[in-house]
Enzyme design. Structure first.
Site: not given
Lengths: 152, 152
Positions: B32-34
């Site tokens: 996932g992407y912060i």
């Protein structure tokens, strides 16, 4: 994972204890933000001869998730130069308190700001305030590091 | 610091070499992407029993800065659950190429996408393409992982 529980105070810069503290070695900190918004923070910090990448979750009062990883100094310098817009520089001094607690006094020369921070193990942990502590600003967004960066 | 030089290709899913590759073990990836914007990417990846935090600079053609740090799996799971909106799951298979290069074939079951990636030491390094490679999509933003995430 760690949870960061941190209380921040303005201080009396002219107090003799503070004057004495300024004679100690302290650490030089240079830091910037890859990301800084209400969802969280991705910070790059150079501290003396070490460097860290830190992820912080959203603020909830004085508590927030914090994950910190040591990274090579040359990575930090590259990230600061290429992915961080504002760079904060500050000098940090450690001041021991009672019961094993301690305060970190941060001096931001760029904006003449002096702040004391105390990290605590739980939200309800009490500690003995030195008499040079002034107003508590723990939950005041004006004193969040990412907002301080915007004033630099 | 590393520079990531990566070429991406669509593939012929029905080719016997691909069918055989799908019988190999592969690795399960969850990521996932912060942060994910034109300035750069902060990615959290769980890969089998390991986890990584990765910072990528802006894309410039097929080249970008990349810094990757191994982090505890429980940190990654917490960051994925609390700071990443879209979670990509994919299965990754390694396929050896000539001259010590290799391709990674990623299968995204959530959107029935199959992609081959080849990491190369320099922009100009040539390599022998397998005959099941189809169109090159290296610089097509539609196939950037952060944009794939948005379609999931």
């Amino acid at each position: 994972m760690a949870q960061e529980i941190e209380r921040k105070f303005l201080i009396d810069q002219t107090h003799p204890e503070v004057t004495a503290l300024m004679q100690t070695k302290g650490s030089h900190i240079k830091q910037g933000y890859i990301m800084s918004d209400p969802k969280g923070v991705v910070r790059v910090r150079r501290m003396d001869d070490k460097a860290y990448l830190t992820i912080k979750g959203p603020n909830t009062g004085i508590t927030r998730d914090e994950f910190e990883y040591q990274i090579p100094v040359e990575h930090a310098e590259h990230l600061l130069a290429t992915m961080c817009s504002k760079i904060i520089e500050k000098q940090r001094y450690a001041y021991p308190l009672e019961n094993g607690h301690f305060a970190e006094v941060d001096v931001f020369p760029q904006i003449d700001l002096w702040l004391a921070e105390v990290e605590l193990p739980t939200k309800d942990t009490d500690f003995q305030k030195p008499d040079w502590f002034r107003k508590e600003v723990s939950t005041d967004p004006y004193y969040f590091n990412n907002n301080i960066a915007k004033r630099i």
